[in-house]
Design an enzyme around this catalytic site. Structure first.
Site, PDB file in Angstrom:
ATOM      1  N   CYS A   9       0.869  -1.188   0.000  1.00  0.00           N
ATOM      2  CA  CYS A   9       0.000   0.000   0.000  1.00  0.00           C
ATOM      3  C   CYS A   9       0.899   1.229   0.000  1.00  0.00           C
ATOM      4  O   CYS A   9       2.074   1.142  -0.376  1.00  0.00           O
ATOM      5  CB  CYS A   9      -0.994  -0.027   1.155  1.00  0.00           C
ATOM      6  SG  CYS A   9      -0.255  -0.023   2.806  1.00  0.00           S
ATOM      7  N   ASN A  12       2.250   1.431   4.361  1.00  0.00           N
ATOM      8  CA  ASN A  12       2.523   0.144   5.038  1.00  0.00           C
ATOM      9  C   ASN A  12       2.194   0.212   6.522  1.00  0.00           C
ATOM     10  O   ASN A  12       2.853  -0.410   7.346  1.00  0.00           O
ATOM     11  CB  ASN A  12       3.984  -0.312   4.824  1.00  0.00           C
ATOM     12  CG  ASN A  12       4.262  -1.751   5.242  1.00  0.00           C
ATOM     13  OD1 ASN A  12       5.383  -2.079   5.618  1.00  0.00           O
ATOM     14  ND2 ASN A  12       3.273  -2.623   5.203  1.00  0.00           N
ATOM     15  N   ARG A  15      -3.449  -0.648   5.334  1.00  0.00           N
ATOM     16  CA  ARG A  15      -4.039  -1.717   4.533  1.00  0.00           C
ATOM     17  C   ARG A  15      -3.137  -2.931   4.363  1.00  0.00           C
ATOM     18  O   ARG A  15      -3.560  -4.061   4.610  1.00  0.00           O
ATOM     19  CB  ARG A  15      -4.447  -1.175   3.143  1.00  0.00           C
ATOM     20  CG  ARG A  15      -5.593  -0.193   3.180  1.00  0.00           C
ATOM     21  CD  ARG A  15      -5.727   0.583   1.883  1.00  0.00           C
ATOM     22  NE  ARG A  15      -4.606   1.493   1.693  1.00  0.00           N
ATOM     23  CZ  ARG A  15      -4.406   2.251   0.628  1.00  0.00           C
ATOM     24  NH1 ARG A  15      -5.271   2.210  -0.365  1.00  0.00           N
ATOM     25  NH2 ARG A  15      -3.368   3.059   0.546  1.00  0.00           N
ATOM     26  N   SER A  16      -1.887  -2.717   3.903  1.00  0.00           N
ATOM     27  CA  SER A  16      -1.056  -3.904   3.618  1.00  0.00           C
ATOM     28  C   SER A  16      -0.676  -4.703   4.872  1.00  0.00           C
ATOM     29  O   SER A  16      -0.555  -5.930   4.778  1.00  0.00           O
ATOM     30  CB  SER A  16       0.171  -3.548   2.766  1.00  0.00           C
ATOM     31  OG  SER A  16       1.000  -2.614   3.395  1.00  0.00           O
TER      32      SER A  16
HETATM   33  P1  4NP Z   1      -1.853   2.798   4.041  1.00  0.00           P
HETATM   34  O1  4NP Z   1      -2.541   4.131   4.602  1.00  0.00           O
HETATM   35  O2  4NP Z   1      -1.271   3.173   2.691  1.00  0.00           O
HETATM   36  O3  4NP Z   1      -3.003   1.857   3.920  1.00  0.00           O
HETATM   37  O4  4NP Z   1      -0.807   2.401   5.052  1.00  0.00           O
HETATM   38  C1  4NP Z   1      -1.898   5.356   4.736  1.00  0.00           C
HETATM   39  C2  4NP Z   1      -1.021   5.564   5.757  1.00  0.00           C
HETATM   40  C3  4NP Z   1      -0.420   6.788   5.922  1.00  0.00           C
HETATM   41  C4  4NP Z   1      -0.712   7.806   5.045  1.00  0.00           C
HETATM   42  C5  4NP Z   1      -1.600   7.608   4.001  1.00  0.00           C
HETATM   43  C6  4NP Z   1      -2.189   6.378   3.846  1.00  0.00           C
HETATM   44  N1  4NP Z   1      -0.130   9.077   5.227  1.00  0.00           N
HETATM   45  O5  4NP Z   1      -0.459  10.010   4.460  1.00  0.00           O
HETATM   46  O6  4NP Z   1       0.701   9.264   6.166  1.00  0.00           O
END
Ligand code: 4NP
Length: 147
Positions: A9, A12, A15-16
C-alpha cells in the site's frame, strides 16, 4: 518450494499490514512467505496503525509486531506475487519494474477495484477494509492451493 507473496500500500501501516496478517492466518508458514511494504517511506520502522491492530485483533489476528518498510526494486526478485491496494500503488510499483516478468507479478488485490485508504477514516472504515481483504485473501488462497 516456498511461494512468496508481498502486499503493498502507500504507508505500510493501514491496509497492507492487514492484508499480510489475514493471508498469513490462512496459509501454512511452512510453504508460504507473506510480507508487506509501502511505496512511500514516511512510516518506516513504525508499527501498524492502532486501528488496523484493533480490527485485526477483533478477528483473532495479531499484527502488532509488524514494522513498516519501503518497497524496493529487489522485491521483484524476492516475491512471486505482488498485490497492491490501489491504482496509485500499481503505478508506483510498476514504475520500478525492469522487465515484463516483473510487471506480470503485480496486480490489484481486488482485481478491478481499489481498497479505499482508511487513514483519514474511522474504525468502521478499517472494518470495511478488513472484510474486503478477507474476501480477497480467501480467493488468493484457493488460487494458490488449486491453481
Ligand atoms: P496505508 O494508509 O497506505 O493503507 O498504510 C496510509 C497511511 C499513511 C498515510 C496515508 C495512507 N499518510 O499520508 O501518512
Amino acid at each position: 518450494m516456498e511461494t512468496s507473496i508481498l502486499m503493498v500500500c502507500l504507508g505500510n501501516i493501514c491496509r497492507s499490514p492487514l492484508a499480510e496478517g489475514i493471508l498469513k492466518s490462512k496459509l501454512p508458514s511452512s510453504h508460504f512467505h507473506v510480507d508487506s511494504a509501502g511505496t512511500a517511506g514516511f512510516h518506516i520502522g513504525k508499527s501498524p496503525d492502532h486501528r488496523s491492530i484493533k480490527v485485526a485483533a477483533n478477528h483473532g489476528i495479531d499484527i502488532s509486531h509488524q514494522q513498516a518498510r519501503a518497497f524496493q526494486t529487489v522485491d521483484f526478485n524476492r516475491f512471486d506475487r505482488i498485490y497492491v491496494m490501489d491504482r496509485n500503488n500499481l503505478k508506483n510499483v510498476i514504475s520500478l519494474a525492469q522487465t515484463a516478468k516483473d510487471r506480470e507479478r503485480v496486480s490489484l488485490i481486488l482485481e478491478n477495484e481499489e481498497v479505499p485508504d482508511p487513514y483519514y477514516g474511522e474504525e468502521s472504515d478499517f472494518e470495511m477494509v478488513f472484510d474486503l481483504l478477507n474476501n480477497a485473501c480467501e480467493k488468493i488462497k484457493s488460487d494458490l492451493i488449486n491453481p
